[in-house]
Design a protein around this motif. Structure first.
Motif, PDB file in Angstrom:
ATOM      1  N   LYS A 283     -19.158  22.653 -44.416  1.00  0.00           N
ATOM      2  CA  LYS A 283     -18.631  23.829 -43.729  1.00  0.00           C
ATOM      3  C   LYS A 283     -19.558  24.224 -42.572  1.00  0.00           C
ATOM      4  O   LYS A 283     -19.106  24.564 -41.479  1.00  0.00           O
ATOM      5  CB  LYS A 283     -18.481  24.971 -44.733  1.00  0.00           C
ATOM      6  CG  LYS A 283     -17.942  26.233 -44.137  1.00  0.00           C
ATOM      7  CD  LYS A 283     -16.992  26.927 -45.094  1.00  0.00           C
ATOM      8  CE  LYS A 283     -16.151  28.004 -44.474  1.00  0.00           C
ATOM      9  NZ  LYS A 283     -16.727  28.922 -43.578  1.00  0.00           N
ATOM     10  N   ALA A 284     -20.880  24.134 -42.824  1.00  0.00           N
ATOM     11  CA  ALA A 284     -21.860  24.518 -41.793  1.00  0.00           C
ATOM     12  C   ALA A 284     -21.721  23.611 -40.570  1.00  0.00           C
ATOM     13  O   ALA A 284     -21.736  24.076 -39.427  1.00  0.00           O
ATOM     14  CB  ALA A 284     -23.267  24.452 -42.367  1.00  0.00           C
ATOM     15  N   THR A 285     -21.553  22.309 -40.815  1.00  0.00           N
ATOM     16  CA  THR A 285     -21.402  21.359 -39.700  1.00  0.00           C
ATOM     17  C   THR A 285     -20.113  21.641 -38.933  1.00  0.00           C
ATOM     18  O   THR A 285     -20.106  21.697 -37.700  1.00  0.00           O
ATOM     19  CB  THR A 285     -21.384  19.907 -40.240  1.00  0.00           C
ATOM     20  OG1 THR A 285     -22.629  19.676 -40.897  1.00  0.00           O
ATOM     21  CG2 THR A 285     -21.194  18.893 -39.132  1.00  0.00           C
ATOM     22  N   LEU A 286     -19.028  21.855 -39.663  1.00  0.00           N
ATOM     23  CA  LEU A 286     -17.742  22.108 -38.990  1.00  0.00           C
ATOM     24  C   LEU A 286     -17.813  23.390 -38.160  1.00  0.00           C
ATOM     25  O   LEU A 286     -17.303  23.453 -37.037  1.00  0.00           O
ATOM     26  CB  LEU A 286     -16.598  22.201 -40.016  1.00  0.00           C
ATOM     27  CG  LEU A 286     -16.299  20.926 -40.813  1.00  0.00           C
ATOM     28  CD1 LEU A 286     -15.172  21.172 -41.809  1.00  0.00           C
ATOM     29  CD2 LEU A 286     -15.938  19.769 -39.889  1.00  0.00           C
ATOM     30  N   THR A 287     -18.457  24.429 -38.717  1.00  0.00           N
ATOM     31  CA  THR A 287     -18.590  25.701 -37.982  1.00  0.00           C
ATOM     32  C   THR A 287     -19.391  25.483 -36.707  1.00  0.00           C
ATOM     33  O   THR A 287     -19.030  25.974 -35.637  1.00  0.00           O
ATOM     34  CB  THR A 287     -19.274  26.753 -38.883  1.00  0.00           C
ATOM     35  OG1 THR A 287     -18.527  26.847 -40.096  1.00  0.00           O
ATOM     36  CG2 THR A 287     -19.308  28.118 -38.221  1.00  0.00           C
ATOM     37  N   ASP A 288     -20.450  24.699 -36.823  1.00  0.00           N
ATOM     38  CA  ASP A 288     -21.277  24.409 -35.647  1.00  0.00           C
ATOM     39  C   ASP A 288     -20.471  23.610 -34.607  1.00  0.00           C
ATOM     40  O   ASP A 288     -20.480  23.927 -33.417  1.00  0.00           O
ATOM     41  CB  ASP A 288     -22.521  23.639 -36.104  1.00  0.00           C
ATOM     42  CG  ASP A 288     -23.384  23.257 -34.923  1.00  0.00           C
ATOM     43  OD1 ASP A 288     -23.627  24.139 -34.070  1.00  0.00           O
ATOM     44  OD2 ASP A 288     -23.803  22.085 -34.825  1.00  0.00           O
ATOM     45  N   TRP A 289     -19.747  22.600 -35.054  1.00  0.00           N
ATOM     46  CA  TRP A 289     -18.961  21.778 -34.120  1.00  0.00           C
ATOM     47  C   TRP A 289     -17.888  22.602 -33.403  1.00  0.00           C
ATOM     48  O   TRP A 289     -17.553  22.339 -32.252  1.00  0.00           O
ATOM     49  CB  TRP A 289     -18.300  20.623 -34.873  1.00  0.00           C
ATOM     50  CG  TRP A 289     -19.255  19.533 -35.241  1.00  0.00           C
ATOM     51  CD1 TRP A 289     -20.595  19.466 -34.928  1.00  0.00           C
ATOM     52  CD2 TRP A 289     -18.952  18.345 -35.993  1.00  0.00           C
ATOM     53  NE1 TRP A 289     -21.140  18.324 -35.437  1.00  0.00           N
ATOM     54  CE2 TRP A 289     -20.158  17.611 -36.096  1.00  0.00           C
ATOM     55  CE3 TRP A 289     -17.806  17.841 -36.583  1.00  0.00           C
ATOM     56  CZ2 TRP A 289     -20.221  16.387 -36.760  1.00  0.00           C
ATOM     57  CZ3 TRP A 289     -17.861  16.621 -37.249  1.00  0.00           C
ATOM     58  CH2 TRP A 289     -19.062  15.915 -37.324  1.00  0.00           C
ATOM     59  N   GLN A 290     -17.350  23.611 -34.096  1.00  0.00           N
ATOM     60  CA  GLN A 290     -16.292  24.414 -33.468  1.00  0.00           C
ATOM     61  C   GLN A 290     -16.801  25.219 -32.286  1.00  0.00           C
ATOM     62  O   GLN A 290     -16.021  25.727 -31.479  1.00  0.00           O
ATOM     63  CB  GLN A 290     -15.672  25.357 -34.501  1.00  0.00           C
ATOM     64  CG  GLN A 290     -14.826  24.595 -35.489  1.00  0.00           C
ATOM     65  CD  GLN A 290     -14.065  25.512 -36.422  1.00  0.00           C
ATOM     66  OE1 GLN A 290     -13.509  26.511 -36.006  1.00  0.00           O
ATOM     67  NE2 GLN A 290     -14.038  25.163 -37.682  1.00  0.00           N
ATOM     68  N   ASN A 291     -18.131  25.358 -32.187  1.00  0.00           N
ATOM     69  CA  ASN A 291     -18.691  26.057 -31.014  1.00  0.00           C
ATOM     70  C   ASN A 291     -18.611  25.187 -29.759  1.00  0.00           C
ATOM     71  O   ASN A 291     -18.757  25.689 -28.650  1.00  0.00           O
ATOM     72  CB  ASN A 291     -20.160  26.421 -31.252  1.00  0.00           C
ATOM     73  CG  ASN A 291     -20.294  27.434 -32.365  1.00  0.00           C
ATOM     74  OD1 ASN A 291     -19.359  28.194 -32.616  1.00  0.00           O
ATOM     75  ND2 ASN A 291     -21.432  27.444 -33.035  1.00  0.00           N
TER      76      ASN A 291
END
Ligand code: R2B
Ligand code: URA
Length: 307
Positions: A283-291
């Motif tokens: 989830k942390a990686t996906l949240t970061d990528w969405q930036n």
């Protein structure tokens, strides 16, 4: 509309504001933008939205709030009183305004996105916004590019491999070309920096009407094709110049073209569909990528406003 206005390619007034081509609207005493919880009689839409130059849309309410907060930082606009959801009365979508930027959620898929977009187009017309620019900041599955890459769409393709948005109207399927503004997509692509932590590609985007079989996945509850069938399909898409698959691009491209509004689609990829179907990063990686799409669009808006 074009028949009555020979020589005009798009429904625009000379000052760049949108001339809505639907004449039935003229007979309405009040136009209720139902899913936005706003109307053009009881709300002063011009006072509220006249300076909204950029409409940035994305799937979730949470992400669009984050984007509004991010743009407040980029443009140095204080949000002391907190960000207000301007569609509170509707609950269906969320909309935040930070100076010239409107950040709006659109949900999943073409019907949800186009319902919102059509009301946004009317909102922009009633607010007399001149030459607005609309972006979708999204997520997607990539084709042959590393997960976490960003794709700036150069056109939209539907699930039948046509560069059109097809919609049944009064019992007949009509097709609207899903063209995107080439200059705009090239400009956004050019803002990718070699020092970015991610790669940015320019290419076609397939917008499917389904996340599973509609995107050739093998992991839905139903599937009667083989892995070879899936790979043949994805390879064909790739050979046509498709770089990513999501669920809105062809409709967004078609509707903005019909409205004469410039716009673009910028999506991060969560996986390489040639490698698999499941979205496995944390989830942390996906949240970061969405930036990542936010970073590119933020650069574009900042640069545009400095001109
Ligand atoms: C990308 O992600 C969503 C599905 O997970 C959909 O809205 C899209 O286009
Ligand atoms: N969104 C999609 O529509 N497809 C994917 O594979 C990932 C995100």
């Amino acid at each position: 509309w074009q028949a009555k206005h020979p020589g005009k390619k798009y429904p625009k007034n000379d000052d760049g504001t949108i001339a809505l081509p639907n004449e039935h609207l003229l007979s309405l005493d009040v136009d209720i933008l139902y899913h936005l919880g706003l109307d053009n009689k009881n709300c002063d839409l011009k006072a509220m939205f006249h300076d909204a130059k950029f409409v940035c849309m994305g799937g979730t309410k949470y992400r669009m709030r984050e984007f509004a907060q991010y743009m407040a930082g980029v443009l140095n606009i204080p949000t002391d009183g907190g960000l207000k959801n301007l569609t509170k009365r509707s609950q269906r979508y969320a909309m935040y305004k930070v100076g010239p930027v409107l950040a709006v959620s659109h949900g999943i898929g073409i019907p949800s996105m186009t319902t919102l977009l059509q009301e946004v187009i009317k909102l922009l017309a009633y607010a007399k916004v001149a030459n607005p620019i609309v972006f979708r900041l999204g997520t997607s599955g990539g084709l042959g590019i590393p997960a976490g890459s960003v794709v700036v769409s150069s056109w939209g393709l539907n699930g039948n491999l046509e560069k059109t948005h097809n919609i049944p109207i009064l019992g007949k399927t009509r097709k609207f070309p899903s063209i995107l503004d080439t200059r705009l997509s090239q400009e956004v692509h050019s803002l990718a920096d070699p020092s970015d932590e991610f790669q940015t590609f320019l290419g076609g985007t397939m917008g499917a009407d389904d996340f599973y079989r509609g995107q050739g996945r093998l992991d839905g509850p139903f599937c009667d094709y083989t892995e070879q069938d899936k790979l043949a399909y994805l390879t064909k898409l790739s050979e046509m110049g498709v770089r990513n698959i999501e669920m809105e691009a062809p409709a967004l491209a078609a509707m903005l073209t019909e409205a004469g509004v410039r716009g673009g689609v910028v999506c991060v990829t969560f996986l390489d569909r040639l490698q698999g179907d499941q979205v496995t990063p944390s989830k942390a990686t996906l949240t970061d990528w969405q930036n990542r799409p936010m970073i590119l669009i933020g650069r574009y808006i900042e640069k545009y406003l400095k001109k």
